[in-house]
Design a protein around this motif. Structure first.
Motif, PDB file in Angstrom:
ATOM      1  N   ARG A   1       0.836  -1.127  -0.127  1.00  0.00           N
ATOM      2  CA  ARG A   1      -0.108   0.058  -0.050  1.00  0.00           C
ATOM      3  C   ARG A   1       0.840   1.435   0.068  1.00  0.00           C
ATOM      4  NH1 ARG A   1      -4.062  -0.508   4.834  1.00  0.00           N
ATOM      5  NH2 ARG A   1      -1.994  -0.854   5.718  1.00  0.00           N
ATOM      6  N   GLN A   2       1.759   1.348   0.734  1.00  0.00           N
ATOM      7  CA  GLN A   2       2.837   2.451   0.819  1.00  0.00           C
ATOM      8  C   GLN A   2       3.673   2.730  -0.501  1.00  0.00           C
ATOM      9  OE1 GLN A   2       4.767   0.651   4.351  1.00  0.00           O
ATOM     10  NE2 GLN A   2       4.383   2.775   5.243  1.00  0.00           N
ATOM     11  N   VAL A   3       3.916   1.554  -1.242  1.00  0.00           N
ATOM     12  CA  VAL A   3       4.647   1.666  -2.525  1.00  0.00           C
ATOM     13  C   VAL A   3       3.614   2.405  -3.544  1.00  0.00           C
ATOM     14  CG1 VAL A   3       5.395   0.338  -4.441  1.00  0.00           C
ATOM     15  CG2 VAL A   3       6.255   0.110  -2.019  1.00  0.00           C
TER      16      VAL A   3
ATOM     17  N   LEU B   1       2.762   5.952  -3.103  1.00  0.00           N
ATOM     18  CA  LEU B   1       3.853   6.759  -3.678  1.00  0.00           C
ATOM     19  C   LEU B   1       3.743   6.784  -5.036  1.00  0.00           C
ATOM     20  CD1 LEU B   1       6.611   8.754  -3.359  1.00  0.00           C
ATOM     21  CD2 LEU B   1       7.728   6.474  -3.276  1.00  0.00           C
ATOM     22  N   ALA B   2       3.508   5.463  -5.780  1.00  0.00           N
ATOM     23  CA  ALA B   2       3.464   5.663  -7.401  1.00  0.00           C
ATOM     24  C   ALA B   2       2.383   6.543  -7.721  1.00  0.00           C
ATOM     25  CB  ALA B   2       3.262   4.206  -7.692  1.00  0.00           C
ATOM     26  N   GLN B   3       1.139   6.391  -7.257  1.00  0.00           N
ATOM     27  CA  GLN B   3      -0.116   7.157  -7.403  1.00  0.00           C
ATOM     28  C   GLN B   3       0.423   8.863  -7.292  1.00  0.00           C
ATOM     29  OE1 GLN B   3      -3.141   6.780  -8.223  1.00  0.00           O
ATOM     30  NE2 GLN B   3      -3.714   4.603  -7.918  1.00  0.00           N
ATOM     31  N   ARG B   4       1.063   9.124  -6.446  1.00  0.00           N
ATOM     32  CA  ARG B   4       1.578  10.558  -6.323  1.00  0.00           C
ATOM     33  C   ARG B   4       2.420  10.841  -7.648  1.00  0.00           C
ATOM     34  NH1 ARG B   4       1.936   9.347  -0.925  1.00  0.00           N
ATOM     35  NH2 ARG B   4       4.283   9.159  -0.803  1.00  0.00           N
ATOM     36  N   TYR B   5       3.416   9.990  -7.901  1.00  0.00           N
ATOM     37  CA  TYR B   5       4.514  10.363  -8.874  1.00  0.00           C
ATOM     38  C   TYR B   5       3.604  10.236 -10.295  1.00  0.00           C
ATOM     39  CZ  TYR B   5       8.953  10.400  -7.000  1.00  0.00           C
ATOM     40  OH  TYR B   5      10.075  10.854  -6.405  1.00  0.00           O
ATOM     41  N   ALA B   6       2.378   9.261 -10.480  1.00  0.00           N
ATOM     42  CA  ALA B   6       1.689   9.305 -11.696  1.00  0.00           C
ATOM     43  C   ALA B   6       1.058  10.616 -11.943  1.00  0.00           C
ATOM     44  CB  ALA B   6       0.784   8.084 -11.721  1.00  0.00           C
ATOM     45  N   ARG B   7       0.462  11.276 -10.857  1.00  0.00           N
ATOM     46  CA  ARG B   7      -0.268  12.393 -10.887  1.00  0.00           C
ATOM     47  C   ARG B   7       0.908  13.527 -11.264  1.00  0.00           C
ATOM     48  NH1 ARG B   7      -3.069  10.395  -6.483  1.00  0.00           N
ATOM     49  NH2 ARG B   7      -1.896  11.363  -4.968  1.00  0.00           N
ATOM     50  N   ARG B   8       2.227  13.267 -10.838  1.00  0.00           N
ATOM     51  CA  ARG B   8       3.041  14.472 -11.144  1.00  0.00           C
ATOM     52  C   ARG B   8       3.489  14.231 -12.351  1.00  0.00           C
ATOM     53  NH1 ARG B   8       8.011  13.918  -7.609  1.00  0.00           N
ATOM     54  NH2 ARG B   8       8.700  15.610  -8.838  1.00  0.00           N
ATOM     55  N   ILE B   9       3.535  13.246 -12.750  1.00  0.00           N
ATOM     56  CA  ILE B   9       4.164  12.869 -14.464  1.00  0.00           C
ATOM     57  C   ILE B   9       3.250  13.315 -15.283  1.00  0.00           C
ATOM     58  CG2 ILE B   9       4.631  11.103 -15.897  1.00  0.00           C
ATOM     59  CD1 ILE B   9       6.184   9.770 -13.645  1.00  0.00           C
ATOM     60  N   THR B  10       1.917  12.910 -15.083  1.00  0.00           N
ATOM     61  CA  THR B  10       0.648  13.356 -16.084  1.00  0.00           C
ATOM     62  C   THR B  10       0.581  14.962 -15.877  1.00  0.00           C
ATOM     63  OG1 THR B  10      -0.492  11.361 -15.212  1.00  0.00           O
ATOM     64  CG2 THR B  10      -1.676  13.145 -16.353  1.00  0.00           C
TER      65      THR B  10
ATOM     66  N   VAL C   1      11.475   4.693 -17.046  1.00  0.00           N
ATOM     67  CA  VAL C   1      11.414   4.429 -15.747  1.00  0.00           C
ATOM     68  C   VAL C   1      12.464   3.121 -15.362  1.00  0.00           C
ATOM     69  CG1 VAL C   1       9.865   3.534 -13.852  1.00  0.00           C
ATOM     70  CG2 VAL C   1       9.057   4.696 -15.815  1.00  0.00           C
ATOM     71  N   MET C   2      13.395   3.435 -14.420  1.00  0.00           N
ATOM     72  CA  MET C   2      14.502   2.548 -14.112  1.00  0.00           C
ATOM     73  C   MET C   2      14.676   2.671 -12.596  1.00  0.00           C
ATOM     74  SD  MET C   2      15.413   0.908 -17.061  1.00  0.00           S
ATOM     75  CE  MET C   2      16.600   0.028 -16.663  1.00  0.00           C
ATOM     76  N   GLY C   3      14.261   1.620 -11.747  1.00  0.00           N
ATOM     77  CA  GLY C   3      14.671   1.536 -10.352  1.00  0.00           C
ATOM     78  C   GLY C   3      14.082   0.370  -9.682  1.00  0.00           C
ATOM     79  N   GLU C   4      13.642   0.540  -8.578  1.00  0.00           N
ATOM     80  CA  GLU C   4      13.088  -0.446  -7.677  1.00  0.00           C
ATOM     81  C   GLU C   4      12.012  -0.976  -8.164  1.00  0.00           C
ATOM     82  OE1 GLU C   4      10.807  -2.598  -4.663  1.00  0.00           O
ATOM     83  OE2 GLU C   4      10.221  -0.844  -5.681  1.00  0.00           O
ATOM     84  N   GLN C   5      11.893  -2.279  -8.362  1.00  0.00           N
ATOM     85  CA  GLN C   5      11.166  -3.118  -9.152  1.00  0.00           C
ATOM     86  C   GLN C   5       9.459  -3.059  -8.915  1.00  0.00           C
ATOM     87  OE1 GLN C   5      12.794  -7.043  -9.369  1.00  0.00           O
ATOM     88  NE2 GLN C   5      14.306  -6.381 -10.922  1.00  0.00           N
ATOM     89  N   THR C   6       9.061  -2.920  -7.618  1.00  0.00           N
ATOM     90  CA  THR C   6       7.914  -3.055  -7.168  1.00  0.00           C
ATOM     91  C   THR C   6       7.090  -1.717  -7.562  1.00  0.00           C
ATOM     92  OG1 THR C   6       8.199  -2.687  -5.062  1.00  0.00           O
ATOM     93  CG2 THR C   6       7.692  -4.838  -5.692  1.00  0.00           C
TER      94      THR C   6
END
Length: 129
Positions: A42-44, A47-56, A71-76
């Motif tokens: 859930r925490q991951v 954070l992904a949701q926040r990044y998706a909004r910022r990128i969009t 996108v290259m980094g931690e897999q999950t």
């Protein structure tokens, strides 16, 4: 625009990688976030949701494309973010490279070099049930 979400700024890229990125226009470096190993799914995902909004939002501000996100980094986190961006129709790319290893057995060292080959589109990442 190409958003480079990795820990390898475009200023460190060789000429072949910069040339492969050229069709997307300017490159904007975003450092890959540190993902604590103690975090749960859930925490991951949050954070992904926040990044998706910022990128969009950033790609919308940039105007008409073509646009992509490297996108290259931690897999999950990467898998979750790529899925979210793909749902919004945003092209996600990974860098592919040849790994060249030089070993010095007398000193117990191994040095790895990575020679960029191409960008590869991420396959469609589906949400599991």
């Amino acid at each position: 625009m190409l958003i480079n979400l990795s820990n390898h700024p475009a200023t460190s890229w060789g000429a072949p990688q910069r040339a492969a990125a050229a069709p997307y226009g300017p490159i904007e470096d975003w450092p890959f976030p540190a993902i604590p190993p103690e975090w749960d799914d859930r925490q991951v995902a949050a954070l992904a949701q926040r990044y998706a909004r910022r990128i969009t939002d950033r790609l919308r501000e940039a105007g008409p494309g073509p646009h992509a996100v490297h996108v290259m980094g931690e897999q999950t986190f990467t898998c979750t973010l790529v899925r979210l961006l793909q749902q919004k129709g945003i092209l996600c790319l990974a860098a592919t490279s040849h790994r060249i290893v030089e070993e010095d057995p007398t000193r117990g060292r191994k040095i790895a070099y990575f020679r960029f080959v191409r960008f590869r589109k991420y396959p469609v990442c589906l949400q599991s049930s």
